[in-house]
Design a protein around this motif. Sequence first.
Motif, PDB file in Angstrom:
ATOM      1  N   ALA A   1      80.465 -36.442  -1.540  1.00  0.00           N
ATOM      2  CA  ALA A   1      81.707 -37.066  -2.009  1.00  0.00           C
ATOM      3  C   ALA A   1      82.134 -38.086  -0.958  1.00  0.00           C
ATOM      4  O   ALA A   1      81.340 -38.921  -0.527  1.00  0.00           O
ATOM      5  N   VAL A   2      83.355 -38.019  -0.506  1.00  0.00           N
ATOM      6  CA  VAL A   2      83.868 -38.947   0.507  1.00  0.00           C
ATOM      7  C   VAL A   2      83.244 -38.644   1.870  1.00  0.00           C
ATOM      8  O   VAL A   2      83.184 -37.484   2.289  1.00  0.00           O
ATOM      9  N   VAL A   3      82.779 -39.676   2.548  1.00  0.00           N
ATOM     10  CA  VAL A   3      82.253 -39.550   3.907  1.00  0.00           C
ATOM     11  C   VAL A   3      83.339 -40.017   4.871  1.00  0.00           C
ATOM     12  O   VAL A   3      83.834 -41.147   4.775  1.00  0.00           O
TER      13      VAL A   3
ATOM     14  N   ASN B   1      92.951 -33.839  -7.574  1.00  0.00           N
ATOM     15  CA  ASN B   1      91.674 -33.269  -8.006  1.00  0.00           C
ATOM     16  C   ASN B   1      90.917 -32.737  -6.789  1.00  0.00           C
ATOM     17  O   ASN B   1      90.891 -33.387  -5.745  1.00  0.00           O
ATOM     18  N   PRO B   2      90.284 -31.576  -6.908  1.00  0.00           N
ATOM     19  CA  PRO B   2      89.576 -31.025  -5.750  1.00  0.00           C
ATOM     20  C   PRO B   2      88.411 -31.898  -5.312  1.00  0.00           C
ATOM     21  O   PRO B   2      87.762 -32.553  -6.136  1.00  0.00           O
ATOM     22  N   MET B   3      88.158 -31.906  -4.016  1.00  0.00           N
ATOM     23  CA  MET B   3      87.130 -32.758  -3.440  1.00  0.00           C
ATOM     24  C   MET B   3      86.578 -32.083  -2.189  1.00  0.00           C
ATOM     25  O   MET B   3      87.325 -31.451  -1.436  1.00  0.00           O
ATOM     26  N   ASP B   4      85.276 -32.223  -1.972  1.00  0.00           N
ATOM     27  CA  ASP B   4      84.624 -31.673  -0.785  1.00  0.00           C
ATOM     28  C   ASP B   4      84.092 -32.812   0.082  1.00  0.00           C
ATOM     29  O   ASP B   4      82.934 -33.232  -0.054  1.00  0.00           O
TER      30      ASP B   4
ATOM     31  N   GLY C   1      81.488 -30.556   3.773  1.00  0.00           N
ATOM     32  CA  GLY C   1      82.024 -29.965   4.996  1.00  0.00           C
ATOM     33  C   GLY C   1      82.381 -28.510   4.796  1.00  0.00           C
ATOM     34  O   GLY C   1      81.818 -27.814   3.953  1.00  0.00           O
ATOM     35  N   THR C   2      83.369 -28.056   5.535  1.00  0.00           N
ATOM     36  CA  THR C   2      83.682 -26.629   5.565  1.00  0.00           C
ATOM     37  C   THR C   2      84.749 -26.213   4.560  1.00  0.00           C
ATOM     38  O   THR C   2      84.982 -25.029   4.372  1.00  0.00           O
ATOM     39  N   GLU C   3      85.405 -27.187   3.914  1.00  0.00           N
ATOM     40  CA  GLU C   3      86.563 -26.824   3.103  1.00  0.00           C
ATOM     41  C   GLU C   3      86.748 -27.769   1.929  1.00  0.00           C
ATOM     42  O   GLU C   3      86.405 -28.945   2.001  1.00  0.00           O
ATOM     43  N   THR C   4      87.269 -27.219   0.845  1.00  0.00           N
ATOM     44  CA  THR C   4      87.633 -28.030  -0.309  1.00  0.00           C
ATOM     45  C   THR C   4      89.024 -28.603  -0.089  1.00  0.00           C
ATOM     46  O   THR C   4      89.941 -27.908   0.339  1.00  0.00           O
ATOM     47  N   SER C   5      89.172 -29.876  -0.389  1.00  0.00           N
ATOM     48  CA  SER C   5      90.429 -30.570  -0.159  1.00  0.00           C
ATOM     49  C   SER C   5      90.775 -31.371  -1.404  1.00  0.00           C
ATOM     50  O   SER C   5      90.386 -31.006  -2.522  1.00  0.00           O
ATOM     51  N   SER C   6      91.483 -32.469  -1.230  1.00  0.00           N
ATOM     52  CA  SER C   6      91.815 -33.398  -2.302  1.00  0.00           C
ATOM     53  C   SER C   6      92.068 -34.744  -1.650  1.00  0.00           C
ATOM     54  O   SER C   6      92.198 -34.853  -0.422  1.00  0.00           O
ATOM     55  N   TYR C   7      92.144 -35.780  -2.469  1.00  0.00           N
ATOM     56  CA  TYR C   7      92.390 -37.106  -1.912  1.00  0.00           C
ATOM     57  C   TYR C   7      93.772 -37.166  -1.263  1.00  0.00           C
ATOM     58  O   TYR C   7      93.947 -37.783  -0.207  1.00  0.00           O
ATOM     59  N   SER C   8      94.756 -36.499  -1.866  1.00  0.00           N
ATOM     60  CA  SER C   8      96.103 -36.501  -1.270  1.00  0.00           C
ATOM     61  C   SER C   8      96.104 -35.772   0.068  1.00  0.00           C
ATOM     62  O   SER C   8      96.750 -36.218   1.023  1.00  0.00           O
ATOM     63  N   SER C   9      95.360 -34.664   0.161  1.00  0.00           N
ATOM     64  CA  SER C   9      95.279 -33.941   1.437  1.00  0.00           C
ATOM     65  C   SER C   9      94.634 -34.805   2.512  1.00  0.00           C
ATOM     66  O   SER C   9      95.037 -34.781   3.676  1.00  0.00           O
ATOM     67  N   LEU C  10      93.634 -35.592   2.106  1.00  0.00           N
ATOM     68  CA  LEU C  10      92.978 -36.477   3.058  1.00  0.00           C
ATOM     69  C   LEU C  10      93.933 -37.568   3.528  1.00  0.00           C
ATOM     70  O   LEU C  10      93.974 -37.917   4.716  1.00  0.00           O
TER      71      LEU C  10
ATOM     72  N   ALA D   1      81.209 -29.688  -4.525  1.00  0.00           N
ATOM     73  CA  ALA D   1      79.813 -29.267  -4.518  1.00  0.00           C
ATOM     74  C   ALA D   1      79.576 -28.195  -5.574  1.00  0.00           C
ATOM     75  O   ALA D   1      80.400 -27.306  -5.756  1.00  0.00           O
ATOM     76  N   SER D   2      78.458 -28.313  -6.260  1.00  0.00           N
ATOM     77  CA  SER D   2      78.101 -27.313  -7.269  1.00  0.00           C
ATOM     78  C   SER D   2      77.142 -26.267  -6.721  1.00  0.00           C
ATOM     79  O   SER D   2      76.892 -25.249  -7.372  1.00  0.00           O
ATOM     80  N   GLU D   3      76.593 -26.514  -5.532  1.00  0.00           N
ATOM     81  CA  GLU D   3      75.702 -25.547  -4.887  1.00  0.00           C
ATOM     82  C   GLU D   3      75.683 -25.830  -3.390  1.00  0.00           C
ATOM     83  O   GLU D   3      76.165 -26.870  -2.939  1.00  0.00           O
TER      84      GLU D   3
END
Length: 363
Positions: free
Chosen positions: A148-150, A179-182, A210-219, A272-274
């Motif tokens: 996703a986002v780097v 929306n959730p994002m990794d 990475g280590t945690e699911t976030s969102s664009y707003s959290s970023l 991530a799906s896996e």
Amino acid sequence: MRILVLGATGYIGARLVTKLLADGHDVVAASRNPNRLRQFGWFADVSTVKLDAMDIDSVRAGLSAAGQLDVVYYLVHAIGQKNFRRDDEVAAQNVARAARDHQVGRIVYLGGFVPHDGELSEHLESRSEVGRALDTDGGPELVWLRAAVVIGAGSTSFEMVRYMSDRLAVIPLPSWIDNPMDPISVRDAIHYLAAAAFETVPPGYYDIAGTETSSYSSLLFAYLRASRSPRIGVVLPGIDVRLAGFLSGLVVPIPSGLASDLVRSLDHPMTASENTIRDHVPDPPGGLLTIREAVRRSVDSPMPKPVDELADIHHLADTDPSWAGGDLMRVKRGVRNRVVKPVRSVVGAAVATTGLYKLWGIF
């Protein structure tokens, strides 16, 4: 191994070349204009070839000039340009066919997540089509990494966050921004890319995160905390993602087509799906970085240096886009390029002819 990097002049490609060289590989960097490669700090340590992925004859000639290759990294894309989806697929097909005929052992490709619900933006659909096009019958084995986002200074996605946060006193928060994002740090993305060259990573697709699911707003708010820039967020659930993409292209200095296409991808979860990549690749020393730590390192970037001399891979390189780094960094770079460098040249000439060493010392 002998490795060809397509997209060596890009954000990920330039940092990957640095890593591959540090790991002892024999690296060939490709570009439509090989003279562009001279601006990179690693230029003297790589072989170079001219290669235009849109031209099958150019691809064949480039692979032939590169010699026998173990791995080809495919990091090129046309997002932000007109007809980027068609061009991306054609370019991938050209490289896959030429690599098959050239008996390349493996292609490593970095694309985007495929959302769980199967709905894709045009950008993500294009990334998926490229992955399928690279997987040619009888061709090289394909390792397709999906992210996703780097997070890193100079990354287009991170610079979008930076400029939206810096330039807007009030942050609009549409519903899809949660929306959730990794996301993944650039250090960890490069770690996985470099490992994917080896047979310990079987062919197939792997989500990297990475280590945690976030969102664009959290970023966004992680950036605001790291940069110590207080802002107010206002919930605006009715903003269409297409309108937001258009407006983002007006607010940020990133090329408007690129900014618009990226924002439209936010209308879908990017998780991530896996997680099977970690079965084959050990975590980097100290473990994967948290979002907070990756953002902090990116915000702390000093003045740009050659990409192979960065104290931290999250820092800005002098070959990253001229619009990267935020408004203050752009001013600093402008002053350095338009004032300091010319003054240094003049003073240097004076030193050479008059020996004014004390004057030179002030610069």
